[in-house]
Scaffold this active site. Structure first.
Site, PDB file in Angstrom:
ATOM      1  N   ARG A  49      10.112   1.784   4.112  1.00  0.00           N
ATOM      2  CA  ARG A  49      10.565   2.035   2.968  1.00  0.00           C
ATOM      3  C   ARG A  49      11.450   3.377   3.130  1.00  0.00           C
ATOM      4  O   ARG A  49      12.478   3.487   2.857  1.00  0.00           O
ATOM      5  CB  ARG A  49       9.734   2.138   1.649  1.00  0.00           C
ATOM      6  CG  ARG A  49      10.446   2.712   0.654  1.00  0.00           C
ATOM      7  CD  ARG A  49       9.377   2.836  -0.601  1.00  0.00           C
ATOM      8  NE  ARG A  49       8.825   4.137  -0.362  1.00  0.00           N
ATOM      9  CZ  ARG A  49       7.235   4.204  -0.012  1.00  0.00           C
ATOM     10  NH1 ARG A  49       6.655   3.013  -0.121  1.00  0.00           N
ATOM     11  NH2 ARG A  49       6.990   5.193   0.215  1.00  0.00           N
TER      12      ARG A  49
ATOM     13  N   TYR B 178      34.252   2.785 -12.542  1.00  0.00           N
ATOM     14  CA  TYR B 178      33.704   1.554 -12.267  1.00  0.00           C
ATOM     15  C   TYR B 178      32.673   1.419 -13.623  1.00  0.00           C
ATOM     16  O   TYR B 178      32.139   2.406 -13.708  1.00  0.00           O
ATOM     17  CB  TYR B 178      32.819   1.401 -11.056  1.00  0.00           C
ATOM     18  CG  TYR B 178      31.789   0.321 -10.818  1.00  0.00           C
ATOM     19  CD1 TYR B 178      32.119  -1.024 -11.093  1.00  0.00           C
ATOM     20  CD2 TYR B 178      30.489   0.662 -10.575  1.00  0.00           C
ATOM     21  CE1 TYR B 178      31.490  -1.855 -10.966  1.00  0.00           C
ATOM     22  CE2 TYR B 178      29.636  -0.403 -10.447  1.00  0.00           C
ATOM     23  CZ  TYR B 178      30.092  -1.845 -10.636  1.00  0.00           C
ATOM     24  OH  TYR B 178      29.205  -2.603 -10.343  1.00  0.00           O
TER      25      TYR B 178
ATOM     26  N   ASP C  91      32.883   9.292  -5.352  1.00  0.00           N
ATOM     27  CA  ASP C  91      32.743   7.832  -4.668  1.00  0.00           C
ATOM     28  C   ASP C  91      34.102   7.525  -4.243  1.00  0.00           C
ATOM     29  O   ASP C  91      35.144   7.393  -4.678  1.00  0.00           O
ATOM     30  CB  ASP C  91      32.919   7.112  -6.255  1.00  0.00           C
ATOM     31  CG  ASP C  91      32.697   5.621  -6.104  1.00  0.00           C
ATOM     32  OD1 ASP C  91      32.924   5.145  -5.030  1.00  0.00           O
ATOM     33  OD2 ASP C  91      32.263   4.859  -7.034  1.00  0.00           O
TER      34      ASP C  91
ATOM     35  N   LYS D  20      31.410  -3.088  -0.361  1.00  0.00           N
ATOM     36  CA  LYS D  20      32.982  -3.452  -0.333  1.00  0.00           C
ATOM     37  C   LYS D  20      33.679  -3.171   0.987  1.00  0.00           C
ATOM     38  O   LYS D  20      33.143  -4.118   1.989  1.00  0.00           O
ATOM     39  CB  LYS D  20      33.461  -2.359  -1.253  1.00  0.00           C
ATOM     40  CG  LYS D  20      32.899  -2.203  -2.635  1.00  0.00           C
ATOM     41  CD  LYS D  20      32.739  -3.735  -3.519  1.00  0.00           C
ATOM     42  CE  LYS D  20      32.207  -3.474  -4.866  1.00  0.00           C
ATOM     43  NZ  LYS D  20      30.972  -3.167  -4.910  1.00  0.00           N
TER      44      LYS D  20
END
Length: 379
Positions: free
Chosen positions: A46, A98, A170, A195
């Site tokens: 993790r 977004y 971003d 993306k």
């Protein structure tokens, strides 16, 4: 190293146990310890995994950052930044975002007493009246999703550094190939790795890149404690995708420009949003802080209602009607009903996200086929 060399080699030494050139997929949840606490840098996957660690080093190198963290999604990365805040804190952000970012801001974190100011940030000084002693974070996209607003990262950074605010950028639409916010003063760079960085529409992932050691430690604590971390198979896929990022982005930019210029004079197109046009708002800023204008193009259809917009969006044969962006294949998206459906109509229409707006993610197919597809769909 130059960008292309970093994309292929950064963080990716030959595997010491076998000499494997490609970073192995370490499909393990836990690691042997010689005695309690005496391990080889890995305890539990993790928090740490060798495949993911190689990816994080590569991502950091691409953004000229010191530290990288990979997440199971872009929203997992966004959530981790917001967890730095306390009830009563305030955030300044843009008015074109977004839809997922808007949703987590307003539907999740606003409930915990965090206040968000959605502003026109086309001029950095527009944020000044909203800064007070409760302001802790400035969150910007540039280019924005979906109207391609350009925000002056360096100008915003001058204000945030003077007031000791955290600036997060971003950088998804530009990718590190076209823009490096860290070099312009950002404290955190966020990517939806899904993306352009992944680039093949086969993985969902996010990332945060930082320089400040303490900020990295604070983010790593949340990253490990809350667990929005990706598995090694996804990390491997992104490492593979990154190796062609520079080649893909050149093709996206070339095709994007040709598509934008074709659409600009098309009789069915009312408005077009692409930062490479000289009449695009803040084109001069885009030219200064970006190394190209990307493959994202948005248009509004002339005299088209929602039904007509749906008809056209469903008429493409090479462009695929789908959410997401940045893959090698071209996509067409209707933000109002898809990626931005969570934003109230009156808010999205203020910035031009109308029922007749379509967002194109221009892929790397042959440009003649893309233009022909646009011609037949826009009849």
């Amino acid at each position: 190293m130059k960008f292309a060399t970093k994309a292929i080699h950064a963080g990716q030494e030959p595997d010491p146990s076998t000499g494997a050139v490609m970073t192995p997929i370490y499909q393990t949840s836990t690691y042997w310890q010689k005695s309690p606490g005496d391990h080889q840098g890995f305890e539990y996957s993790r928090g740490t995994n060798p495949t993911r660690k190689a990816l994080e080093a590569c991502l950091a190198a691409l953004e000229n950052a010191k530290h990288g963290l990979a997440f199971s999604s872009g929203m997992g990365a966004t959530d981790t930044v917001l967890r730095l805040l306390q009830p009563g804190d305030e955030v300044i952000t843009g008015n074109d975002l977004y839809g997922g970012s808007y949703r987590i801001f307003t539907k999740v974190y606003a409930k915990y007493g965090i206040k968000f100011h959605f502003l026109d940030l086309s001029k950095p000084e527009n944020m000044l009246p909203y800064i007070n002693d409760k302001t802790k974070l400035v969150w910007i996209e540039t280019p924005t999703n979906p109207t391609m607003q350009i925000i002056d990262i360096e100008g915003i950074a001058r204000i945030t550094k003077e007031r000791k605010l955290i600036l997060t950028v971003d950088n998804t639409f530009a990718s590190p190939y076209l823009q490096n916010p860290m070099d312009l003063g950002a404290d955190i760079v966020m990517h939806s790795v899904t993306k352009y960085i992944g680039g093949h529409s086969d993985v969902v992932m996010g990332a945060l890149l930082v320089n400040d050691d303490q900020l990295y430690k604070d983010l790593w604590f949340i990253y490990n404690a809350c667990g929005a971390t990706p598995g090694p198979q996804d990390a491997f896929l992104v490492l593979r995708g990154i190796k062609t990022l520079h080649l893909r982005m050149k093709a996206h930019c070339e095709n994007g420009e040709k598509v934008a210029r074709f659409l600009k004079s098309h009789p069915k197109v009312d408005k077009i949003y692409w930062p490479g046009f000289e009449d695009h708002p803040n084109h001069d800023i885009a030219k200064k802080q970006m190394r190209g204008f990307g493959g994202m193009v948005s248009i509004t259809l002339k005299d088209a209602d929602l039904q007509e917009t749906f008809r056209i969006a469903s008429s493409f044969k090479v462009f695929t009607l789908a959410e997401s962006l940045g893959g090698v294949e071209s996509l067409i998206n209707h933000p109002v009903s898809m990626t931005h459906g969570s934003i109230p109509k009156e808010e999205r229409e203020k910035v031009g996200v109308t029922d007749n707006l379509l967002r194109l993610s221009v892929g790397v197919e042959d440009i003649d086929d893309l233009i022909a597809d646009l011609e037949q769909a826009l009849k």
